[in-house]
Structure formats: structure tokens, C-alpha cells
Design a protein around this motif. Structure first.
Motif, PDB file in Angstrom:
ATOM      1  N   VAL A  31       0.845  -1.202   0.000  1.00 19.50           N
ATOM      2  CA  VAL A  31       0.000   0.000   0.000  1.00 19.50           C
ATOM      3  C   VAL A  31       0.879   1.249   0.000  1.00 19.50           C
ATOM      4  O   VAL A  31       0.643   2.199  -0.745  1.00 19.50           O
ATOM      5  CB  VAL A  31      -0.963  -0.013   1.205  1.00 19.50           C
ATOM      6  CG1 VAL A  31      -1.640   1.339   1.369  1.00 19.50           C
ATOM      7  CG2 VAL A  31      -1.998  -1.107   1.032  1.00 19.50           C
ATOM      8  N   PHE A  34       0.206   3.147  -3.626  1.00 16.35           N
ATOM      9  CA  PHE A  34      -0.961   4.014  -3.537  1.00 16.35           C
ATOM     10  C   PHE A  34      -0.545   5.401  -3.095  1.00 16.35           C
ATOM     11  O   PHE A  34       0.462   5.567  -2.402  1.00 16.35           O
ATOM     12  CB  PHE A  34      -1.980   3.456  -2.546  1.00 16.35           C
ATOM     13  CG  PHE A  34      -2.695   2.230  -3.030  1.00 16.35           C
ATOM     14  CD1 PHE A  34      -3.978   2.330  -3.553  1.00 16.35           C
ATOM     15  CD2 PHE A  34      -2.087   0.983  -2.983  1.00 16.35           C
ATOM     16  CE1 PHE A  34      -4.632   1.204  -4.017  1.00 16.35           C
ATOM     17  CE2 PHE A  34      -2.733  -0.144  -3.448  1.00 16.35           C
ATOM     18  CZ  PHE A  34      -4.015  -0.043  -3.967  1.00 16.35           C
ATOM     19  N   THR A  35      -1.346   6.386  -3.499  1.00 13.28           N
ATOM     20  CA  THR A  35      -1.136   7.728  -2.995  1.00 13.28           C
ATOM     21  C   THR A  35      -2.351   8.065  -2.146  1.00 13.28           C
ATOM     22  O   THR A  35      -3.482   7.878  -2.590  1.00 13.28           O
ATOM     23  CB  THR A  35      -1.050   8.728  -4.157  1.00 13.28           C
ATOM     24  OG1 THR A  35      -0.314   8.116  -5.205  1.00 13.28           O
ATOM     25  CG2 THR A  35      -0.378  10.003  -3.710  1.00 13.28           C
ATOM     26  N   PHE A  36      -2.118   8.471  -0.934  1.00 11.96           N
ATOM     27  CA  PHE A  36      -3.257   8.850  -0.084  1.00 11.96           C
ATOM     28  C   PHE A  36      -2.771   9.902   0.901  1.00 11.96           C
ATOM     29  O   PHE A  36      -1.572   9.992   1.186  1.00 11.96           O
ATOM     30  CB  PHE A  36      -3.844   7.638   0.638  1.00 11.96           C
ATOM     31  CG  PHE A  36      -2.844   6.837   1.430  1.00 11.96           C
ATOM     32  CD1 PHE A  36      -2.606   7.123   2.777  1.00 11.96           C
ATOM     33  CD2 PHE A  36      -2.137   5.794   0.832  1.00 11.96           C
ATOM     34  CE1 PHE A  36      -1.687   6.378   3.493  1.00 11.96           C
ATOM     35  CE2 PHE A  36      -1.218   5.057   1.559  1.00 11.96           C
ATOM     36  CZ  PHE A  36      -1.000   5.349   2.891  1.00 11.96           C
TER      37      PHE A  36
END
Lengths: 431, 300
Positions: free
Chosen positions: B116, B120-122
Motif C-alpha cells: 500500500v 498508492f497515494t493517499f
């Protein structure tokens, strides 16, 4: 983004499942009372089995722990956390003031019959009451100090068993002169309990209680006398300066380069484990004396059975502690399978009739021990024994390396200072 | 920020060294070889000592020549097995449970977290990663008592979970997994799977996880050894000696109070037996390291 959340949710769910899956089994309220007993003495579980057979309503489980300081640290952590502490714990006498000042031990005076105190020597009983009306533990075993020597070597060199410390010094010099690798004993900077026992014999009592105030009397004449004596022997080089319980020392006992050991009544167990080749060659004698007209001895080791403040079954736990340490069958079993010297004087005398196997050539082993046990001098421990004992290790390691009498006396002064400073820093009133 | 980090880590990620390296054969330098031999001796002599000492009887242990073996290995093992009705084997089983379950759970959690963080970018990603890096610097030993106090509030001390739960999260393992995920799982593959309509969890389990396998074997071994050798956490957490792992159990044989001799021969024999599973595990899992990190990915 959406599916990340679902992934996290799934992870949390797995963890939650694991939690609920295994946390069941706290113990039903019906059925027998179950007590946990933290102890380190070998084979104590075999004595407890006798109790469990006779008392289906109170079942005791022994959980064997590391002996000495670690078990105390663990107990105090568990008490602080509010759960996880046992109902009963094996506590050395010198740990009792520490535990009482941390509120770890329950006062069981109300649960004991009034005649329990009569089973024990007054000196031992005072170390579980701390001189108050409360009772914090039941004495389990004691460690009166005795002098062990290699009879064959003494005969070979034509030496007499020393009865005073002056004679001990002469014999030490004679042994070392016969062979430079041979020593009558060693000054161990690792065993503070051993040195405390020697000081106790000379009349020291390192702490004193006066109301709420503690007194520290380490740097006084009895302890100074002992330090000066041993410093002198080490300075002359007639006594070894290496610590006990090291592989080298074990080898020395076994190969005959250590021909004597100032130890306690439990020494046969250690000798049979560490010096198996010398079976039957050792003999036990009373400690050399400072004043031959007023014989005294110190204690090294020994422990009690205490009830913790976290138990929900104080009365049952106190009943078990009393049984373990006063019931003739239990005391006999302790002496037999655990190899300890039970604290209950009369029951011990009845149980201990034949000498330990390692000392089979000496018939009066337990007569010597009983005489030593009767002459144990009074001694009070304080609430920061661990600090004082580690100060002993630090300061006396330096002194034993320096090999001068003055370094030994400096070490005693440093122990006094460190002990007083620590008491003041932790908020005790010091006289 | 994150892109530079991932390109940098891509460079440092392990690669198959044999690939296309026919150009130069380096001549070994005698100094380097000498240093390595000293290093090897430094690591191996204690092992040789344990093997030799475990064959000695109590009387020989401190009296005969240190590295000279004797003939009492089976006596020592028999005594060890007989000690308190074979509780040593219970400790070995416990160690296997703690290290086995703990390592698998920890590897899976680390893989998921690392994947993750890599792909992913969050919001807050940089903060999460910084906190993890800080966690790498904190030694596990000093967390043992706080963890004890926390688990005591949940009533979980003195149970298998008390030892398992704190060891599932390992910042270092997550950090490693992030590096492997960044290097071994091409973003194109993840995007292609997404276009085909695969769910994120399926992509992770079916596509990313197999690609990360060689890296995960490293993490698994790493965690297994860490849990197997851990002393402080189980020591603090457990009071019941039937739950002890072998490390804590053997320590008890050495510390029986001043009045009882330390059981050196049993402890040394026990130490020898307790390293065998680790040796075995390394030998069995070694072959996974030879698998190329990019195996199964689309060729560029």
C-alpha cells in the motif's frame, strides 16, 4: 481508495477474531480455588503435589521463575499493571522490605494461627514481620553460614580446622604457601549476600527502622572490621580475588585449587553439581569466629513464602503458605526433594537425620548446621537492598582488583553513601 | 518526494547478480579474504564451542580442554528431556508456535502495508512512512513494559496472544516490504489488472504477493529468527512456565537462586537443540532467494 478501506477493515476483523478466539478461559467461579505460586527452588512443584492431593478445594499451580532480582521486577510490573501477578511468591528475606514498601505483600497476620510464629527462630520471624505486628510472609528455608574445607588437603598439609578468623588467616597462608595455585577461599565481589552474611556475623545490621525513618549503618565498625580483614588477606595474596559461581571457580572447586569455601548450609547441592569429582572429600565446620567465647554466624540465602496484594483468595493462600512451611510432611518433603534447609526448626530437626549424600562421610553434618542456625545474629534489611547490593558489586570489584586494604574500606564508605543517597532520592526519611 | 524515494529504492533493491556478468572476473584480494576469514571464525567459534560443550558431562564441562568434544551428548539430551517431565519440548513447541504464527502473520501484514505504501497515494502517506521509520530506530526491548501495561488492561497478559500480538507489527519488516513492493511489482501490471476489473484485494493477493515472494521469504526468515530469539517480551509477558518459549525456559535453569547449582549442561544441550530449527529453516528456504525478483512480470 474504497478498496483500501475494505482491506484495512478486513485486517482489523481478523485481529478482532483472534482476540475473541483466545481470550476465553478466565476460570469459572465455581469449583476449586486456584492459586498461582511463583517460585524458583528446584522441585518445589513435587511438594505442592502433596498439597493438591490432600486439598481438592484449593489447587496450587507452581510457575517456575528465574530466581533473585528478576522475579521481583516482574512481580512489581504485574502489580503496577493491575493483573498478572501470582497469588503466592517465593521471596528472599532481603527482598521483603522492598516488596512491603511497594505494597506488594499482603499482611496475613489475621489469617495465621497465633502459634505459627513459635515454629521459627526469632531472628527469622522478625525478618518476615519487619519488627511490626504485621506478618508479610512465612519463612521457608534459611541459610546459616558454615565453613567447608577439603579434609584430604588439610590432612596432607597437617592443618587444623580454623575456629577463629586469626587462625583462618594462618591456614590460608599455609595453604597458599604449599602450592601457589591453591587457595583456602576467594573474596567474591559478585556476591553481596555473602558479604552481608560475613558482616552479620561480626555484629553488623545494615539498616534500622525507627518509626517512619530508616537508618543506614553500613560504614560502621563491624563491617569495616570485616572489610579490613579481607582486604588484608587479598593484599597479602593468600586469598583469591576472583568471584564465585564463575566457570573458573567451578573448575577450581573440582580440581582442588579451591580447598575451602565459606558458604551456607545449602552448599552440598552446589558442590555436588559443580565439583562432582570431589564427593566425600569435603567436610563442614562452624564458621571461624571473631570472639570464640560468643559464637555467632551470618545467613546467606534463604527465602519465605509470601501472599501478594493482588490475590483474591488471601485466606486460602495463607493456609497453603502455612502448610508448606510448618506441616511435618511438607517440611520433610522440602528437605528431601528440594534439598533446602527448612526454616521450621523442630520439623526440620525431625526431617534431617541423615547427612547429604555428598557429605556421606560426615555423620554430624546436620548437628553442625543446627548449631549454626541457632547462632544466627540479628540483621535488618532495608527497602533498597538492590541498590546497596549493586553498589557492593561495583565498589568491591574495583577494590578486589586494586588488592589494597584501604580500597576495601573505601568501598564500604561508598556503599554507605550510595545507599543513603538512594533512600533520600526515592523519598524515604533517613535518620 | 515519493517518486524519488521509490526510484532510489529501485536501484538498491537486490537483483540477480549472475545475469550477464561474463565481462570481468575479479581476483580475490588477500587482505579482504583475510578479514572475511577472521569474521567467519569470530562467528563460528561460539557455535563450535556449543557443539563441543554439549557433549561434555558436568564434571568435564569446566575442566577438560574447551573445544575438545566428549561422549555425553545423548546423556545430556536424555537428562534435558527428563527435566520436569519433558517441559523443554513444550518450550520448543511454544517457540515454534510464537515464531511460526508470528512470522507468517507479520510477513502478511508487512507485505500488505508495504504494498500500500509503495503503490498508492493517499493523504498522510508521508507521515505514516516517517512514523514507521522512527519505529525502526526504537529498540523492541524498551517497548516490552509499556506493551505489558497495555495488554494487562485488555486482560491478555500471560497468554499466547500476549507474545504474538506485539510482534506482528514490525516497522523494519514493513519498510523492507515497501522497498520490495516498489521494486518487484510494476505499476503497469497493477493498472492493467485494474482495467480488467480486478478488485484491489485480489490484485494484492493474486498478483502483487507472488511477485514479492523472494522478498517476503527474507522478511519471514528475519521475523522468525527475531521472534525465536526474543527474550525480553515473553519474559515480561508470561508468568506461566508452560507458555514459556525456549529462551525464557532455559534462562530459568541458570537462575535457580544462590542455593542451587546452575544446570549448565542442560542449558548448553538445550541451546544446541534450539538453534537446529533455525539452521533447518535457512537451508530449506534458501532456494527461494535464487528466484528472480521480477519473475512473472511482463517483460518490458
Amino acid at each position: 481508495m474504497h478498496s483500501i478501506k475494505r482491506g484495512i477493515a478486513a485486517t482489523v476483523a481478523v485481529a478482532a477474531l483472534a482476540l475473541t478466539g483466545c481470550s476465553a478461559g478466565g476460570g469459572g467461579s465455581d469449583g476449586p480455588v486456584e492459586l498461582d505460586f511463583w517460585a524458583w527452588a528446584p522441585n518445589v512443584d513435587k511438594v505442592v503435589e502433596i498439597w493438591n492431593e490432600q486439598n481438592p478445594d484449593i489447587q496450587v499451580t507452581v510457575q517456575k521463575q528465574d530466581g533473585g532480582d528478576p522475579v521481583i521486577t516482574k512481580l512489581l510490573t504485574a502489580l503496577k499493571a493491575g493483573s498478572g501477578a501470582p497469588d503466592l511468591i517465593q521471596a528472599e528475606y532481603q527482598k521483603i522490605p522492598t516488596l512491603v514498601s511497594s505494597d506488594a505483600l499482603a499482611d496475613i497476620s489475621g489469617d495465621l494461627d497465633s502459634d505459627v510464629a513459635d515454629e521459627f527462630a526469632d531472628g527469622l520471624w522478625s525478618s518476615v514481620t519487619l519488627g511490626s505486628d504485621a506478618v508479610y510472609a512465612v519463612p521457608q528455608d534459611s541459610g546459616p553460614m558454615m565453613f567447608y574445607y577439603r579434609e584430604d588437603v588439610f590432612e596432607e598439609l597437617g592443618l587444623e580446622v580454623p575456629t577463629t578468623w586469626d587462625e583462618y588467616a594462618e591456614v590460608a597462608a599455609a595453604v597458599h604457601a604449599s602450592d601457589p595455585s591453591r587457595y583456602l577461599g576467594t573474596f567474591s565481589a559478585n556476591d553481596a549476600g555473602w558479604f552481608a552474611g560475613l558482616a552479620q556475623q561480626a555484629g553488623a545490621s545494615w539498616w534500622s527502622i525507627d518509626g517512619d525513618a530508616w537508618g543506614v549503618d553500613i560504614d560502621e565498625s563491624p563491617t569495616q572490621q570485616v572489610a579490613e580483614y579481607w582486604g588484608g588477606l587479598v593484599e597479602q595474596g593468600v586469598i583469591d580475588n576472583k568471584p564465585m559461581y564463575t566457570p573458573e571457580w567451578n573448575a577450581g572447586l573440582n580440581d582442588g585449587s579451591q580447598v575451602g569455601w565459606l558458604s551456607a548450609v545449602w552448599a552440598p547441592g552446589v558442590l555436588s553439581g559443580n565439583a562432582a569429582d570431589t564427593a566425600g572429600l569435603w567436610r563442614a565446620a562452624p564458621m571461624p569466629q571473631w570472639d570464640a567465647d560468643a559464637p555467632a554466624t551470618g545467613a546467606w540465602g534463604g527465602s519465605s513464602t509470601a501472599v501478594t496484594t493482588q490475590t483474591e483468595h488471601q485466606a486460602a493462600a495463607a493456609e497453603f503458605a502455612t502448610w508448606l512451611n510448618t506441616d511435618p510432611e511438607a517440611v520433610a518433603a522440602m528437605a528431601d526433594v528440594m534439598g533446602i534447609y527448612p526454616a521450621a526448626t523442630d520439623a526440620a530437626a525431625e526431617a534431617l537425620t541423615t547427612s547429604p549424600e555428598f557429605f556421606s562421610s560426615q555423620e554430624d553434618f546436620y548437628d553442625v548446621a543446627a548449631e549454626a542456625a541457632d547462632s544466627i545474629a540479628p540483621f535488618t534489611y532495608g527497602p533498597n537492598v538492590n541498590v546497596t547490593f549493586s553498589a557492593y558489586n561495583d565498589e568491591f570489584s574495583k577494590a578486589a582488583e586494586a588488592k589494597t586494604t584501604s580500597a576495601f574500606l573505601d568501598a564500604v564508605a561508598a556503599m554507605q553513601q550510595i545507599t543513603v543517597d538512594d533512600l533520600e532520592n526515592t523519598g524515604f526519611t533517613v535518620e | 518526494m515519493t517518486t524519488t524515494a521509490s526510484t532510489r529504492t529501485r536501484v538498491t533493491a537486490p537483483r540477480r547478480s549472475s545475469a550477464g556478468s561474463s565481462a570481468t572476473t575479479l581476483r580475490p584480494s588477500p587482505i579482504a579474504t583475510g578479514i572475511l576469514i577472521i569474521g567467519a571464525l569470530y562467528c563460528l567459534i561460539p557455535v563450535v564451542w556449543v557443539v563441543a560443550a554439549s557433549t561434555k558431562s558436568a564434571g568435564e564441562l569446566f575442566s577438560s580442554f574447551t573445544l575438545l568434544p566428549s561422549t555425553h551428548l545423548f546423556d545430556n539430551l536424555a537428562q534435558l528431556s527428563a527435566y520436569r517431565d519433558g517441559i523443554f519440548w513444550r518450550w520448543m513447541l511454544n517457540s515454534a508456535i510464537y515464531a511460526g504464527v508470528g512470522a507468517i502473520a507479520s510477513t502478511w501484514v508487512s507485505a500488505l502495508a508495504g504494498y500500500v505504501l509503495a503503490k498508492f497515494t493517499f493523504p498522510g502517506k508521508a507521515a505514516v512512512f516517517s512514523i514507521l521509520l522512527t519505529g525502526v530506530l526504537v529498540p523492541g526491548v524498551i517497548l516490552a513494559i509499556p506493551q505489558y501495561l497495555l495488554l494487562a488492561q485488555l486482560g491478555l497478559t500471560n497468554s499466547y496472544l500476549a507474545v504474538l500480538l506485539p510482534q506482528i507489527i514490525s516497522p523494519y519488516a514493513i519498510y523492507l516490504a515497501r522497498i520490495y513492493a516498489a521494486a518487484a511489482v510494476p505499476t503497469d501490471v497493477v493498472e492493467a489488472a485494474r482495467t480488467e476489473g480486478a478488485k484491489e484485494f485480489t490484485i494484492f493477493n493474486r498478483i502483487a504477493l507472488p511477485m514479492m515472494l523472494p522478498g517476503l521469504v527474507t522478511i519471514l526468515l528475519f521475523q522468525f529468527v527475531a521472534v525465536w530469539n526474543n527474550f525480553m517480551l515473553p519474559y515480561i509477558m508470561l508468568g506461566n512456565d508452560t507458555l514459556f518459549p525456549v529462551t525464557v525456559g532455559l534462562s530459568g535453569l541458570l537462575n535457580q537462586g544462590a542455593s542451587a547449582p546452575s544446570m549448565y549442561t542442560l542449558v548448553i544441550a538445550g541451546a544446541l537443540v534450539s538453534v537446529l530449527p533455525l539452521v533447518l529453516l535457512f537451508l530449506l528456504l534458501q532456494r527461494f532467494w535464487r528466484v528472480d525478483l521480477a519473475a512473472g512480470a511482463v517483460k518490458a
